[in-house]
Scaffold this motif. Structure first.
Motif, PDB file in Angstrom:
ATOM      1  N   LEU A   1      16.229  32.991  13.808  1.00 43.39           N
ATOM      2  CA  LEU A   1      17.271  32.162  13.793  1.00 43.39           C
ATOM      3  C   LEU A   1      17.035  30.753  13.892  1.00 43.39           C
ATOM      4  O   LEU A   1      17.964  29.855  13.920  1.00 43.39           O
ATOM      5  N   MET A   2      15.454  30.432  14.006  1.00 47.43           N
ATOM      6  CA  MET A   2      15.034  29.099  14.236  1.00 47.43           C
ATOM      7  C   MET A   2      14.155  28.448  13.317  1.00 47.43           C
ATOM      8  O   MET A   2      14.205  27.283  12.961  1.00 47.43           O
ATOM      9  N   VAL A   3      13.595  29.611  12.705  1.00 46.96           N
ATOM     10  CA  VAL A   3      12.667  29.047  11.707  1.00 46.96           C
ATOM     11  C   VAL A   3      13.105  28.132  10.369  1.00 46.96           C
ATOM     12  O   VAL A   3      12.275  27.536   9.982  1.00 46.96           O
ATOM     13  N   ASP A   4      14.062  28.621  10.173  1.00 45.31           N
ATOM     14  CA  ASP A   4      14.545  28.023   8.697  1.00 45.31           C
ATOM     15  C   ASP A   4      14.900  26.469   9.062  1.00 45.31           C
ATOM     16  O   ASP A   4      14.759  25.576   8.427  1.00 45.31           O
ATOM     17  N   PHE A   5      15.475  26.227  10.432  1.00 47.84           N
ATOM     18  CA  PHE A   5      15.744  24.864  10.767  1.00 47.84           C
ATOM     19  C   PHE A   5      14.560  23.907  10.813  1.00 47.84           C
ATOM     20  O   PHE A   5      14.702  22.672  10.197  1.00 47.84           O
ATOM     21  N   LEU A   6      13.913  24.480  11.461  1.00 47.20           N
ATOM     22  CA  LEU A   6      12.456  23.673  11.480  1.00 47.20           C
ATOM     23  C   LEU A   6      11.697  23.468  10.292  1.00 47.20           C
ATOM     24  O   LEU A   6      11.011  22.380  10.258  1.00 47.20           O
ATOM     25  N   SER A   7      11.725  24.521   9.499  1.00 48.74           N
ATOM     26  CA  SER A   7      11.210  24.356   7.954  1.00 48.74           C
ATOM     27  C   SER A   7      11.688  23.161   7.223  1.00 48.74           C
ATOM     28  O   SER A   7      11.193  22.340   6.741  1.00 48.74           O
TER      29      SER A   7
ATOM     30  N   THR B   1      27.272  29.561  22.540  1.00 47.43           N
ATOM     31  CA  THR B   1      27.413  30.151  23.977  1.00 47.43           C
ATOM     32  C   THR B   1      28.813  30.715  24.080  1.00 47.43           C
ATOM     33  O   THR B   1      29.094  31.596  24.721  1.00 47.43           O
ATOM     34  N   ALA B   2      29.734  29.930  23.865  1.00 46.39           N
ATOM     35  CA  ALA B   2      31.202  30.369  23.727  1.00 46.39           C
ATOM     36  C   ALA B   2      31.579  31.597  22.995  1.00 46.39           C
ATOM     37  O   ALA B   2      32.653  32.437  23.425  1.00 46.39           O
TER      38      ALA B   2
ATOM     39  N   LEU C   1      27.400  32.453  13.016  1.00 45.48           N
ATOM     40  CA  LEU C   1      27.910  31.171  12.368  1.00 45.48           C
ATOM     41  C   LEU C   1      28.027  30.074  13.119  1.00 45.48           C
ATOM     42  O   LEU C   1      27.693  28.882  12.894  1.00 45.48           O
ATOM     43  N   SER C   2      28.504  30.104  14.475  1.00 46.14           N
ATOM     44  CA  SER C   2      28.730  29.097  15.416  1.00 46.14           C
ATOM     45  C   SER C   2      27.264  28.675  15.901  1.00 46.14           C
ATOM     46  O   SER C   2      27.126  27.292  15.972  1.00 46.14           O
ATOM     47  N   LEU C   3      26.315  29.596  15.854  1.00 46.52           N
ATOM     48  CA  LEU C   3      24.846  29.086  16.224  1.00 46.52           C
ATOM     49  C   LEU C   3      24.359  28.015  14.865  1.00 46.52           C
ATOM     50  O   LEU C   3      23.697  27.222  15.188  1.00 46.52           O
ATOM     51  N   TYR C   4      24.432  28.493  13.624  1.00 50.59           N
ATOM     52  CA  TYR C   4      23.956  27.638  12.532  1.00 50.59           C
ATOM     53  C   TYR C   4      24.538  26.557  12.436  1.00 50.59           C
ATOM     54  O   TYR C   4      23.900  25.509  12.405  1.00 50.59           O
ATOM     55  N   VAL C   5      25.923  26.515  12.548  1.00 54.95           N
ATOM     56  CA  VAL C   5      26.472  25.137  12.327  1.00 54.95           C
ATOM     57  C   VAL C   5      26.344  24.413  13.314  1.00 54.95           C
ATOM     58  O   VAL C   5      26.267  22.950  13.321  1.00 54.95           O
ATOM     59  N   GLY C   6      26.251  24.520  14.626  1.00 53.58           N
ATOM     60  CA  GLY C   6      25.978  23.798  15.708  1.00 53.58           C
ATOM     61  C   GLY C   6      24.594  23.097  15.588  1.00 53.58           C
ATOM     62  O   GLY C   6      24.404  22.256  16.133  1.00 53.58           O
ATOM     63  N   ARG C   7      23.531  23.959  15.114  1.00 53.98           N
ATOM     64  CA  ARG C   7      22.132  23.262  15.045  1.00 53.98           C
ATOM     65  C   ARG C   7      21.936  22.913  13.757  1.00 53.98           C
ATOM     66  O   ARG C   7      21.183  21.967  13.751  1.00 53.98           O
TER      67      ARG C   7
END
Length: 594
Positions: A349-355, A533-534, A464-470
């Motif tokens: 869930l994190m590797v795409d953002f850093l890439s 988190t919510a 979706l909330s995690l992706y949008v927030g990050r």
């Protein structure tokens, strides 16, 4: 400077030196002639024992200490008839000669033999040489980690230059005290003097080319761990500070105090404490444990291994906030390679953002293509959207032909439209965080309207909330928003025309994403993104979460191997989580008096 020091400066391991192919493919006849001339000059004369003359000649003899130079000589003298090989000085170097592979002899030339020979050498070393960026070669594993990219100074020098990064460090090089050489962190003179805190690493087993390790705590370290749990229970950070004064390299105390400093906005001290914890771990590494090979495994079910995962994750987050996304991506790959099957911290869930932040589009696409078949990465919203964005950025590169750009652009359009049809609830929150007012035709449509967010499953809402927030910052670029707008209109046209794919994806959303696994909840807690988190379920939010061990696994695998002190420690953690004591004893399948 020695060859070992040069390898360290370049971030290379032994056996990764560049190969001079031009030298290897030299004319064999010329090489033999050169060897004959050198033999006449006394370069290749036999070494005479107890002779002062021969010892002087040895200083001028050719020093062949590189395996590739030896291969070059053997290739040019395969028949071993024109030169007395037994009389050559480098024949006595048994360590070099014993690793030479055999190669077939051909009458036409040695070019084909050399290709096979180099391929054999690469397989023997277990690594293939590549000097390009991450993910540009299919010869290396997709999760290959480079030592030089674990150092943030490598990335900062690329941005600002070596003079701006190093400053006056070169002038103070001779005055600093000696420290053990490490890859992940550089020890600082301000740190307390290092003494082994009681952590070691053992090799449990090796199977199918993988090595399974675990960290081990000795009895003294376990006693310090009990004191740490008492300090956490007291809710007073000063008790943790007092414990660190006596045990300056206790890992859990360093990580817990780092969280306290970060909450108090002392980012420099928080980062320093995490680096000290990583240094303590790296000094305890097993000699066979490798950060780069991708064959070393650490089981997250073992309580001793979890602190290493958390230290790597916190260090990665500090690097990303510091403006080093390329270095953070390398640590993300490292965490993922420690247990790629279970992925306890859900680094997918994190590797795409850093890439995308580090512009490693090729690596992200390659990871998606190789893992899609057995991991179904397209079912994760972050991969469905980020891979489309990677293809779009690749289509904007200047060195591509117009036909190639058009092909990549069409691929990006198809992937983005599929992602929007599969996850329609992502559009409105994404535009809201990008400060974009959508068109009335989009906001009033039932497909992208409030109904799409209300009726989506809880696990999908969390993702979706995690992706949008990050990742919303990646979509704020003007041309990216224009590209998104065009595909949104195309999706609405397909929805109005009753595209069968729309109904198919709707049925998949209703069946899937009903509940998220525990590693996703753990990742959301560590991310500290408010919207995600919510969206956590009540069974997660109603129980206390320990910063040094968030949402520990419920599986009891590996607990039978724990010592009595470690079992007491796990019971104490369970007491913090307010779980029944009898249930804990049943989990561990032991009878412990507590």
């Amino acid at each position: 400077m020695s060859s070992r020091a040069l390898r360290r400066l370049r971030g290379k391991q032994r056996g990764q030196e560049a190969i001079d192919i031009g030298g290897l493919l030299a004319d064999p006849n010329e090489e033999v002639a050169d060897l004959e001339e050198e033999a006449q000059d006394g370069v290749l004369q036999p070494v005479a024992k107890n002779s002062r003359k021969s010892s002087k000649k040895n200083k001028t003899q050719k020093n062949v200490n590189n395996i590739y130079e030896l291969v070059k000589y053997l290739a040019s003298n395969a028949s071993r008839k024109k030169c007395s090989f037994e009389n050559c000085q480098f024949y006595t170097n048994v360590s070099c000669y014993s690793y030479l592979p055999t190669f077939p002899q051909q009458e036409e030339g040695v070019g084909d033999d050399l290709d096979a020979l180099l391929e054999t050498i690469e397989k023997t070393n277990g690594l293939s040489h590549q000097s390009g960026p991450c993910g540009t070669s299919d010869n290396r594993p997709v999760l290959y980690v480079e030592h030089r990219n674990l150092n943030p100074e490598t990335e900062l020098k690329r941005y600002f230059g070596a003079r701006a990064v190093l400053g006056d460090q070169r002038a103070r090089t001779r005055q600093r005290q000696f420290h053990r050489s490490t890859w992940m962190t550089a020890p600082k003179d301000t740190w307390p003097r290092f003494s082994r805190p009681g952590i070691s690493m053992s090799l449990q087993e090796s199977r199918e080319g993988l090595q399974y390790f675990t960290f081990v705590h000795n009895r003294d370290y376990q006693q310090v761990q009990f004191k740490f749990l008492d300090a956490v229970e007291s809710m007073d950070p000063n008790n943790i500070v007092a414990l660190l004064q006596l045990n300056p390299y206790h890992v859990d105390s360093l990580l817990q105090l780092s969280d306290v400093c970060r909450i108090q906005e002392d980012q420099e001290m928080a980062r320093d404490l995490v680096e000290r914890a990583l240094y303590s771990f790296e000094c305890a590494f097993h000699p066979v444990f490798s950060l780069t090979s991708g064959t070393s495994r650490l089981d997250y079910l073992r309580p001793e291994n979890r602190a290493f995962y958390l230290a790597l994750y916190k260090h990665m987050m500090f690097l990303e906030k510091r403006g080093c996304p390329r270095t953070a991506l390398e640590y993300c790959k490292l965490i993922l390679s420690l247990d790629p099957e279970n992925d306890p911290l859900c680094m997918l869930l994190m590797v795409d953002f850093l890439s995308l932040r580090s512009r490693e589009y090729t690596f992200l696409i390659r990871l998606y293509e190789e893992w899609e078949g057995h991991r179904n990465l397209s079912q994760l919203p972050n991969f469905a959207l980020s891979v489309a964005l990677s293809y779009y950025h690749q289509s904007l590169q200047d060195e591509l032909t117009p036909e190639e750009c058009a092909r990549l652009k069409q691929k990006a359009d198809d992937l983005l439209q599929d992602a929007l049809i599969m996850f329609p609830g992502v559009l409105m929150p994404l535009l809201d965080l990008c400060a974009v007012q959508p068109d009335s035709a989009v906001s009033s449509h039932s497909f992208f309207g409030p109904k799409s967010q209300i009726w989506q499953p809880p696990a999908l809402n969390e993702l979706l909330s995690l992706y949008v927030g990050r990742c919303h910052i990646l979509w704020k670029e003007g041309r990216v928003l224009l590209w998104l707008e065009g595909n949104v209109r195309e999706v609405l046209r397909r929805v109005d025309s009753k595209d069968p794919l729309v109904e198919d994806y709707e049925n998949k959303r209703k069946i899937r994403y009903q509940s998220a696994p525990r590693n996703i909840h753990r990742h959301v807690i560590l991310s500290e993104i408010k919207g995600a988190t919510a969206a956590l379920p009540l069974e997660v939010t109603t129980q206390p979460v320990m910063g040094f061990d968030p949402l520990p696994p419920l599986d009891s695998s590996g607990w039978e191997q724990l010592t009595t002190e470690e079992l007491h420690m796990e019971l104490k953690k369970i007491r913090f989580r307010e779980l029944p004591l009898m249930l804990a004893v049943k989990w561990m399948k032991v009878s412990v008096k507590y």
